[in-house]
Design a protein around this motif. Sequence first.
Motif, PDB file in Angstrom:
ATOM      1  N   UNK A 165      79.887 114.828 -32.703  1.00 13.90           N
ATOM      2  CA  UNK A 165      79.377 114.364 -31.418  1.00 13.90           C
ATOM      3  C   UNK A 165      80.464 113.568 -30.710  1.00 13.90           C
ATOM      4  N   UNK A 166      81.073 114.179 -29.713  1.00 12.76           N
ATOM      5  CA  UNK A 166      82.129 113.514 -28.969  1.00 12.76           C
ATOM      6  C   UNK A 166      81.532 112.892 -27.724  1.00 12.76           C
ATOM      7  N   UNK A 167      81.530 111.570 -27.611  1.00  8.14           N
ATOM      8  CA  UNK A 167      80.913 110.931 -26.454  1.00  8.14           C
ATOM      9  C   UNK A 167      81.661 111.259 -25.171  1.00  8.14           C
ATOM     10  N   UNK A 168      80.907 111.389 -24.082  1.00 10.19           N
ATOM     11  CA  UNK A 168      81.520 111.666 -22.797  1.00 10.19           C
ATOM     12  C   UNK A 168      82.287 110.442 -22.315  1.00 10.19           C
ATOM     13  N   UNK A 169      83.213 110.662 -21.390  1.00  9.60           N
ATOM     14  CA  UNK A 169      84.060 109.599 -20.884  1.00  9.60           C
ATOM     15  C   UNK A 169      83.235 108.596 -20.085  1.00  9.60           C
ATOM     16  N   UNK A 170      83.538 107.303 -20.259  1.00 11.66           N
ATOM     17  CA  UNK A 170      82.838 106.262 -19.506  1.00 11.66           C
ATOM     18  C   UNK A 170      83.366 106.225 -18.086  1.00 11.66           C
TER      19      UNK A 170
ATOM     20  N   UNK B 288      72.889  95.566  -4.697  1.00 11.65           N
ATOM     21  CA  UNK B 288      74.041  96.399  -5.031  1.00 11.65           C
ATOM     22  C   UNK B 288      74.655  95.862  -6.310  1.00 11.65           C
ATOM     23  N   UNK B 289      74.924  96.765  -7.242  1.00 12.63           N
ATOM     24  CA  UNK B 289      75.532  96.370  -8.513  1.00 12.63           C
ATOM     25  C   UNK B 289      76.695  97.296  -8.824  1.00 12.63           C
ATOM     26  N   UNK B 290      77.807  96.722  -9.270  1.00 12.64           N
ATOM     27  CA  UNK B 290      78.985  97.512  -9.592  1.00 12.64           C
ATOM     28  C   UNK B 290      79.433  97.191 -11.014  1.00 12.64           C
ATOM     29  N   UNK B 291      79.824  98.217 -11.746  1.00 10.95           N
ATOM     30  CA  UNK B 291      80.350  98.031 -13.093  1.00 10.95           C
ATOM     31  C   UNK B 291      81.765  97.455 -13.013  1.00 10.95           C
ATOM     32  N   UNK B 292      81.990  96.361 -13.722  1.00 12.35           N
ATOM     33  CA  UNK B 292      83.317  95.768 -13.800  1.00 12.35           C
ATOM     34  C   UNK B 292      84.110  96.334 -14.970  1.00 12.35           C
ATOM     35  N   UNK B 293      83.409  96.796 -15.980  1.00 13.60           N
ATOM     36  CA  UNK B 293      84.017  97.350 -17.174  1.00 13.60           C
ATOM     37  C   UNK B 293      82.921  97.622 -18.185  1.00 13.60           C
ATOM     38  N   UNK B 294      83.295  98.105 -19.347  1.00 18.81           N
ATOM     39  CA  UNK B 294      82.316  98.332 -20.397  1.00 18.81           C
ATOM     40  C   UNK B 294      81.670  97.001 -20.771  1.00 18.81           C
ATOM     41  N   UNK B 295      80.358  96.942 -20.755  1.00 20.16           N
ATOM     42  CA  UNK B 295      79.528  95.775 -21.073  1.00 20.16           C
ATOM     43  C   UNK B 295      79.337  94.821 -19.888  1.00 20.16           C
TER      44      UNK B 295
ATOM     45  N   UNK C  13      70.998  86.187  -4.721  1.00 19.29           N
ATOM     46  CA  UNK C  13      71.149  85.781  -6.117  1.00 19.29           C
ATOM     47  C   UNK C  13      72.316  86.535  -6.772  1.00 19.29           C
ATOM     48  N   UNK C  14      73.560  86.181  -6.469  1.00 14.98           N
ATOM     49  CA  UNK C  14      74.691  86.834  -7.152  1.00 14.98           C
ATOM     50  C   UNK C  14      74.591  86.617  -8.659  1.00 14.98           C
ATOM     51  N   UNK C  15      74.814  87.696  -9.425  1.00 12.31           N
ATOM     52  CA  UNK C  15      74.605  87.614 -10.868  1.00 12.31           C
ATOM     53  C   UNK C  15      75.662  88.411 -11.628  1.00 12.31           C
ATOM     54  N   UNK C  16      76.215  87.804 -12.669  1.00 11.53           N
ATOM     55  CA  UNK C  16      77.056  88.506 -13.618  1.00 11.53           C
ATOM     56  C   UNK C  16      76.216  88.915 -14.817  1.00 11.53           C
ATOM     57  N   UNK C  17      76.430  90.146 -15.299  1.00 10.01           N
ATOM     58  CA  UNK C  17      75.609  90.682 -16.386  1.00 10.01           C
ATOM     59  C   UNK C  17      76.466  91.132 -17.567  1.00 10.01           C
ATOM     60  N   UNK C  18      75.938  90.892 -18.751  1.00  8.42           N
ATOM     61  CA  UNK C  18      76.531  91.421 -19.979  1.00  8.42           C
ATOM     62  C   UNK C  18      75.545  92.405 -20.587  1.00  8.42           C
TER      63      UNK C  18
ATOM     64  N   UNK D 179      74.907  97.624 -24.518  1.00 10.50           N
ATOM     65  CA  UNK D 179      75.569  98.919 -24.639  1.00 10.50           C
ATOM     66  C   UNK D 179      76.833  98.932 -23.795  1.00 10.50           C
ATOM     67  N   UNK D 180      77.895  99.560 -24.310  1.00  9.80           N
ATOM     68  CA  UNK D 180      79.139  99.635 -23.548  1.00  9.80           C
ATOM     69  C   UNK D 180      79.026 100.580 -22.362  1.00  9.80           C
ATOM     70  N   UNK D 181      77.931 101.337 -22.263  1.00 11.86           N
ATOM     71  CA  UNK D 181      77.709 102.215 -21.120  1.00 11.86           C
ATOM     72  C   UNK D 181      76.878 101.538 -20.031  1.00 11.86           C
ATOM     73  N   UNK D 182      76.624 100.236 -20.186  1.00 11.74           N
ATOM     74  CA  UNK D 182      75.932  99.452 -19.171  1.00 11.74           C
ATOM     75  C   UNK D 182      74.544  99.990 -18.847  1.00 11.74           C
ATOM     76  N   UNK D 183      73.822 100.318 -19.901  1.00 12.23           N
ATOM     77  CA  UNK D 183      72.417 100.685 -19.818  1.00 12.23           C
ATOM     78  C   UNK D 183      71.678  99.981 -20.943  1.00 12.23           C
ATOM     79  N   UNK D 184      70.343 100.028 -20.894  1.00 13.63           N
ATOM     80  CA  UNK D 184      69.578  99.360 -21.931  1.00 13.63           C
ATOM     81  C   UNK D 184      69.408  97.884 -21.619  1.00 13.63           C
TER      82      UNK D 184
END
Length: 227
Positions: free
Chosen positions: A49-54, A76-83, A110-115, A118-123
Motif C-alpha cells: 500500500x503506497x500512500x498517495x502524495x500529500x 477559510x482554512x489553509x494547510x501550513x504543513x503536515x499536522x 476567531x483566528x485559530x492555529x490547529x494541530x 493525522x499528518x493528512x490534516x483530517x480526523x
Amino acid sequence: MGVRLCHIMLTFLLFSMGVAHSQESQFEAVDLSGNGIVVDSVSTSRVVDTPSEWNRRLHVKTNLVGLGLAIANVSVEVDLGKHWSFALPVNYSSWDYMKPTTKFRTFSMYPEGRFWISKRNNGFFIGAHFGFAYYNYALNGDYRFQDHDGKTPALGGGLSIGYRLPISKNKKWNVEFAIGAGSYSRKYDRFYNVTDGRLIDTTNKMYLGIDNAAINFSYSFDLKKRK
C-alpha cells in the motif's frame, strides 16, 4: 517407527513453509511461451500500500449552527504543513429576531492555529485561538446588552477540539464538528430593552466558558502546483 514418522512429517512441513515463503518474497521465472522466453512474474499474495502524495489544501466552510441563528458566516482554512493548519472564521449579523426586543447582532473573528493528529490534516484536531467580538443582544427580557459605546469588543482566546471527515468520494466535501472554550474581557453597556431604551450602567466583567460551536460543511481546493 512412530517417532521417525513424526520427524519426517515435521521436516517436510518446515520445508514446505520455507518454499512457500520464498515464493511469496521473490520473483518467479515462468516460461509462458514455450519458446524459451522467460517472463518474470511477481506473486500477488503480498500487496504493498503506497500512500498517495500529500498536497496542501485550502478549505472554505460555513457553520450550520451560525446559519441556524441567522448569523452569516464563512471560514477559510489553509494547510501550513503536515499536522498544521490556520483557520479564520468570520461572523456577521445586523438584524433582529422577528421583533426589536430579541436580537443577537455581532461582528466577530476567531483566528485559530490547529494541530492535526493525522499528518493528512483530517480526523481529530486541537486548536488555540484568539478572538474578538462586537455584540448587541437582547433575549426578550428587561435589558439589552451592547459592547461599550459600540467600540469595545470582547477580547480573549481559548482552546478548541474537533473532528473532520470527508463525505464525498473525491474527498473534496467535508463535514467538521468543533467546540471551543475561552476567557474574554468585556466592557459593556446595559439598556432597558425597549425602543431607544435608556442606559442603565456600564460594567467590566470577565467571561469564561464556551466561545464557539460549529458544524461546518466545507469544500477543499488542492493547492498543488500544476506543471
